[in-house]
Design an enzyme around this catalytic site. Structure first.
Site, PDB file in Angstrom:
ATOM      1  N   LYS A 113       0.846  -1.196   0.000  1.00 56.58           N
ATOM      2  CA  LYS A 113       0.000   0.000   0.000  1.00 56.58           C
ATOM      3  C   LYS A 113       0.879   1.243   0.000  1.00 56.58           C
ATOM      4  CE  LYS A 113      -3.791   2.164   2.617  1.00 56.58           C
ATOM      5  NZ  LYS A 113      -4.658   2.042   3.808  1.00 56.58           N
ATOM      6  N   SER A 169      -9.478   2.146   3.225  1.00 65.22           N
ATOM      7  CA  SER A 169      -8.649   2.853   2.262  1.00 65.22           C
ATOM      8  C   SER A 169      -7.677   1.949   1.503  1.00 65.22           C
ATOM      9  CB  SER A 169      -7.849   3.935   2.999  1.00 65.22           C
ATOM     10  OG  SER A 169      -6.994   3.355   3.982  1.00 65.22           O
ATOM     11  N   SER A 200      -9.622  -0.113   7.477  1.00 67.46           N
ATOM     12  CA  SER A 200      -9.105   0.012   6.111  1.00 67.46           C
ATOM     13  C   SER A 200      -8.429  -1.226   5.547  1.00 67.46           C
ATOM     14  CB  SER A 200      -8.149   1.202   6.026  1.00 67.46           C
ATOM     15  OG  SER A 200      -8.861   2.405   6.099  1.00 67.46           O
TER      16      SER A 200
END
Length: 481
Positions: free
Chosen positions: A79, A154, A178
């Site tokens: 990420k 996210s 997330s």
């Protein structure tokens, strides 16, 4: 070779037995990314030189017949809120569009030390702020199961890449859900460890008392393998816990018979879609059929979790994001006339709407006249939420709930209503506030084929129990479908 369904174990075995080289595997994954990711948009930056150099090291070890490390040759994605030396790291924001970090995040260092191959960086909501991955400055990610829908956020890119088969596994971050919520929406496994279990060194901060790094993977076993690699004390992170890391894979073989599993009534109320409720309740029933004792419980302060989270998280964000001012690194507005103008215009142009909203909320909550009324009160309620969990875990070994109240919603459906978007995390923020570990594991699908996730929460540092229950859910779901 069909790379889309590889697991960590099958990848490592294929390389150890010389059925495939790490180099050819990397090349196959890059071909798949270029062919299929254009529409999904899970990847932001590819690190091909770094990946091929690591692949050659793994092939050299395999060629010598040497013992291979636990993640030998496993292609992974990171990420884009975790810094990577020499590889662009944007946090999904224009303000860091050209930022090249000089060092690696500890979790990334540990992955590569275990033989993993970092293919590149994953798209995400800007500074990890969002529940749909529509807040990235580089465009939204689409759900591989239905490209008109969100992948969750996210860590939407991290979940979507695993679901689409463009990475074997990925790392995400979880501040209010997330990792778990996108795992639920994309039909993969997403594990948030106990706060302090995995070092946050090199994680671009959103809310420092809530941020966690954890794995997203195709199977519970893969998540267990990844967690063992990245977990453990790190002197570079003062919040990293010096707690021994067990062999999580061994936990997976243990049956759930005799475990007491709590079902909190507050997670099955208004707003929970009927299909999600049915799938989750069916999975809980299957756990009961395997000998687990299903215990009704209450977590009474749950209704206060969303407002508490959005005071604490935004307050910490307003402090953490003050460093992006155009002075030392990142975007700087061209030709400002004064220092004050440079700050104002840089931040106005560099940050997106959701990030600005949260900075303003947090700054307001911390301001002199409102600190006691908002931030201090939120911290007191956070303590009550944590106490709910402590009292529940005196009676039960783990807690089972839906991961999200709905399956994946349409792109744009909630973009204009921040409160509706925030409520997508209603079942996940509590675990972040309490610092307990949680996992989302697929437990069924809607009639239209959208994945549904079951959430399992455990005591501090008892990820083994959480994984054990998750393995039972995975096994029973496979058998039922």
């Amino acid at each position: 070779m069909d790379v889309g369904n590889l697991t960590i174990a099958s990848t490592r075995t294929a390389i150890a037995e010389r059925k495939v080289s790490a180099q050819s595997l990397v090349e196959d994954f890059y071909k798949k990314i270029r062919a299929e990711d254009g529409e999904i948009h899970a990847w932001l930056t590819l690190s091909e030189d770094r990946a091929l150099a690591q692949a050659l090291r793994i092939d050299d070890l395999a060629g010598q017949g040497a013992a291979l490390p636990p993640l030998a040759g496993v292609p992974v994605g990171i990420k884009d809120v975790m810094v990577t030396r020499g590889v662009r790291t944007t946090a999904g924001s224009k303000i860091l569009e050209h930022f090249i970090p000089p060092y690696d995040c500890t979790a990334v260092t540990r992955l590569e030390g275990a033989g993993a191959i970092v293919l590149g960086k994953m798209n995400c909501d800007e500074f990890a702020m969002g529940s749909s991955n529509e807040n990235s400055a580089y465009g939204p990610v689409r759900n591989p199961h239905d490209k008109s829908r969100v992948p969750g956020g996210s860590s939407g890119g991290s979940a979507a890449a695993v679901a689409a088969g463009t990475a074997v596994a990925t790392l995400g971050s979880d501040t209010g859900g997330s990792i778990r919520q996108p795992a639920s929406f994309c039909g993969v496994v997403g594990l948030m460890p106990t706060y302090g279990r995995v070092s946050r060194y090199g994680l671009i901060a959103f809310a420092s008392s809530l941020d966690h790094i954890g794995p997203l993977a195709r199977t519970v076993r893969d998540a267990a393998i990844l967690l063992r690699v990245i977990a453990g004390h790190d002197p570079m992170d003062s919040t990293s816990a010096g707690v021994a890391v067990p062999d999580y894979e061994q936990e997976l073989a243990k049956p759930v018979r005799g475990l007491r599993l709590g079902v909190p009534k507050e997670y099955f109320g208004e707003g929970l879609e009927a299909e999600v409720r049915a799938a989750v309740e069916a999975a809980i029933h299957r756990l009961g059929a395997e000998g687990a004792e299903i215990v009704p419980i209450s977590l009474p302060h749950t209704p206060y979790a969303i407002p508490t989270y959005y005071v604490v998280a935004t307050a910490e964000a307003s402090s953490n994001l003050a460093r992006y001012d155009g002075v030392r690194y990142g975007y700087r507005v061209p030709q400002p006339r004064t220092l004050a103008e440079m700050y104002r215009r840089t931040r106005d142009q560099g940050f997106g709407a959701e990030v600005k909203r949260r900075i303003m909320l947090g700054t307001y909550a911390l301001s002199a006249g409102y600190y006691d009324a908002y931030y201090l009160k939120a911290q007191k309620v956070r303590t009550l939420i944590a106490r709910d969990f402590m009292q529940a875990f005196e009676k039960v070994d783990a807690i089972v709930t839906p991961t999200a109240p709905t399956a994946a919603f349409k792109l744009g459906e909630k973009a204009g209503d921040p409160l509706a978007m925030y409520l997508a995390d209603i079942y996940t923020v509590t675990a972040d506030l309490a610092g307990v570990p949680g996992i989302s594991v697929p437990c069924g699908k809607t009639q239209t084929g959208l994945p549904i996730g079951l959430q399992i929460l455990g005591r501090h540092f008892e990820e083994g129990t959480v994984l054990r229950v998750a393995q039972a859910v995975e096994n029973s779901t496979s058998a039922a479908h």
